[in-house]
Design a protein around this motif. Structure first.
Motif, short mmCIF file in Angstrom:
data_model
loop_
_atom_site.label_atom_id
_atom_site.label_comp_id
_atom_site.label_asym_id
_atom_site.label_seq_id
_atom_site.Cartn_x
_atom_site.Cartn_y
_atom_site.Cartn_z
N ASN A 106 -86.05 -45.41 59.99
CA ASN A 106 -84.95 -44.90 60.80
C ASN A 106 -84.22 -43.85 59.98
O ASN A 106 -83.93 -44.07 58.81
CB ASN A 106 -84.02 -46.05 61.16
CG ASN A 106 -82.97 -45.66 62.17
OD1 ASN A 106 -82.85 -44.51 62.56
ND2 ASN A 106 -82.19 -46.63 62.58
N MET B 100 -80.80 -41.93 59.47
CA MET B 100 -79.43 -42.23 59.85
C MET B 100 -78.46 -41.40 59.03
O MET B 100 -78.60 -41.27 57.82
CB MET B 100 -79.17 -43.72 59.61
CG MET B 100 -77.86 -44.20 60.06
SD MET B 100 -77.84 -46.00 59.97
CE MET B 100 -76.51 -46.30 61.09
N ASP C 147 -83.15 -41.77 55.02
CA ASP C 147 -84.22 -42.58 55.61
C ASP C 147 -84.02 -44.03 55.21
O ASP C 147 -83.80 -44.33 54.04
CB ASP C 147 -85.60 -42.12 55.11
CG ASP C 147 -86.01 -40.79 55.68
OD1 ASP C 147 -85.82 -40.59 56.89
OD2 ASP C 147 -86.51 -39.95 54.92
N VAL D 269 -78.73 -51.19 60.27
CA VAL D 269 -78.14 -50.21 61.18
C VAL D 269 -76.78 -50.71 61.68
O VAL D 269 -75.80 -49.97 61.70
CB VAL D 269 -79.09 -49.88 62.36
CG1 VAL D 269 -78.39 -49.07 63.42
CG2 VAL D 269 -80.33 -49.13 61.84
#
Length: 88
Positions: free
Chosen positions: A4, A6, A68, A84
């Motif tokens: 992911n 972010m 990442d 997250v």
């Protein structure tokens, strides 16, 4: 393996939540959890590694770039969701 990208605002996120809490959260899972920015990759379960990575995250924040998050293992999706959520 799940990844992911972010954007992490250090001043808004990690000032409120000590880096040790992030290490604790990552350590709850069997999966390996890494943060990566450019050529630097740090184990999110290592307090020393994460303390070093703060300056790297500051650079990413200043450049409006993303970090990442890489999670690999048997509970990778749960671990990714937790990381997250930590920053949300």
């Amino acid at each position: 393996m799940v990844t992911n990208k972010m954007a992490i605002d250090i001043t808004a996120d990690l000032d409120k939540r000590p880096i040790a809490k992030l290490v604790q959260e990552a350590s709850r899972y069997d999966s390996s959890v890494f943060f990566e920015y450019k050529d630097k990759k740090v184990n999110a379960k290592s307090i020393m590694g994460m303390m070093t990575f703060i300056s790297i995250m500051n650079k990413a924040t200043a450049a409006n770039e993303k970090i990442d998050i890489i999670v690999d293992g048997s509970d990778e999706q749960d671990a990714m969701n937790a990381i997250v959520a930590f920053f949300s």
